[in-house]
Design an enzyme around this catalytic site. Structure first.
Site, PDB file in Angstrom:
ATOM      1  N   HIS A  69       0.861  -1.196   0.000  1.00  0.00           N
ATOM      2  CA  HIS A  69       0.000   0.000   0.000  1.00  0.00           C
ATOM      3  C   HIS A  69       0.895   1.243   0.000  1.00  0.00           C
ATOM      4  O   HIS A  69       1.966   1.248   0.625  1.00  0.00           O
ATOM      5  CB  HIS A  69      -0.903  -0.010   1.236  1.00  0.00           C
ATOM      6  N   GLU A  84      -4.068   2.666  -7.028  1.00  0.00           N
ATOM      7  CA  GLU A  84      -4.454   3.703  -6.068  1.00  0.00           C
ATOM      8  C   GLU A  84      -3.549   4.917  -6.257  1.00  0.00           C
ATOM      9  O   GLU A  84      -2.475   4.992  -5.640  1.00  0.00           O
ATOM     10  CB  GLU A  84      -4.294   3.183  -4.631  1.00  0.00           C
ATOM     11  N   GLY A  92     -11.813   5.304   3.579  1.00  0.00           N
ATOM     12  CA  GLY A  92     -12.738   6.017   4.461  1.00  0.00           C
ATOM     13  C   GLY A  92     -14.168   5.482   4.445  1.00  0.00           C
ATOM     14  O   GLY A  92     -14.781   5.293   5.510  1.00  0.00           O
TER      15      GLY A  92
END
Ligand code: 13P
Length: 260
Positions: free
Chosen positions: A101, A173, A237
């Site tokens: 990540h 991402e 989120g």
């Protein structure tokens, strides 16, 4: 829209202690029983300290989600203070691991080399790996995103045994879209999905799902699936509350059901 069954993963990051995690997990369970998402694979990735509690309720209450970890050590065992191994995760019933990540890469100095070693440790252990790639704003601004993402993919995936292909998922991402409320546009995502799939084909990795992550919510999910061509989402989120997470799950599920 991509043709594979959608996959939606909630990355809880460093949020929700084990009491809160059980609560959210149970809410997800109740909501999925009331309204199943039978065309979509759903995964939650809680912090390490919550994993035992979450896998327990998922198993005992037969909740239709799998459990993932947000990170793992590339080492099998030994003197690695503060780290957690693949075999420890397997014992808990964890099936997925997020690898590389951007928050690990940028804040915890996870190099491409360590990302590759970690990916291999996950695959050798028989767990499913979600390899994260994505550029920051400076790279995007100089139009270097295609090369940057290709280099990250090649570095992590080159030379892998083809037998591991079915365990691999890629998540694009872009760092500038994470936690900013500003998702990449459908066109930007569509371009990158095509690029990533071409790179994967060049690496002889076929049939791998490619997800998008970065400010995904119930409002933009459908567009990203239909016009962006993603196979699902890595949600930050919006995954912290059962309602907003399942809104993304159901948007994906409905899209796939309609297109079949
Ligand atoms: P947000 O959905 O909060 O932007 O986070 C995305 C992410 O980093 C998921 O791994």
């Amino acid at each position: 829209m991509a043709t594979s069954r959608p996959l939606v993963i909630g990355n809880w990051k460093m949020n929700l202690d084990f009491v809160e995690a059980v609560h959210v997990g149970q809410q997800i369970g109740v909501m999925l029983k009331n309204r199943p998402a039978e065309h979509t694979d759903v995964v939650v990735a809680p912090p390490f300290v919550d994993l035992r509690s979450v896998t327990s309720i998922v198993q005992s209450e037969r909740i239709a989600v799998s459990v993932g970890a947000q990170h793992v050590s590339a080492h099998e065992n030994g003197a690695h203070t503060g780290e957690v191994s693949v075999s420890m995760l397997k014992r808990l019933g964890v099936e997925w691991v997020i690898v590389g990540h951007s928050e690990r890469r940028t804040m915890y100095a996870m190099s491409d080399e360590v990302v590759g070693a970690t990916l291999r440790a996950v695959l050798r252990g028989g767990l499913r790996a979600v390899l994260c790639v994505g550029e920051d704003l400076s790279v995007r601004d100089r139009d270097g995103h295609d090369d940057f993402v290709r280099d990250q993919l090649v570095s992590a995936l080159r030379g892998l045994d083809e037998g591991f292909n079915e365990l691999i998922t890629v998540a694009y991402e872009p760092i500038w879209a994470i936690g900013t409320g500003l998702s990449a546009s459908n066109e930007q995502v569509q371009h990158m999905m095509t690029h990533i799939r071409e790179v994967l084909t060049g690496l002889s990795i076929e049939g791998c799902r490619v997800l998008y992550g970065g400010s995904v919510n119930a409002e933009n999910a459908e567009g990203l699936l239909v016009a962006g061509g993603v196979d699902g989402f890595l949600v930050g989120g919006a995954s912290l509350r059962a309602e907003s997470f399942l809104a993304v799950v159901h948007a994906s599920n409905d899209c796939y059901a309609l297109k079949r």
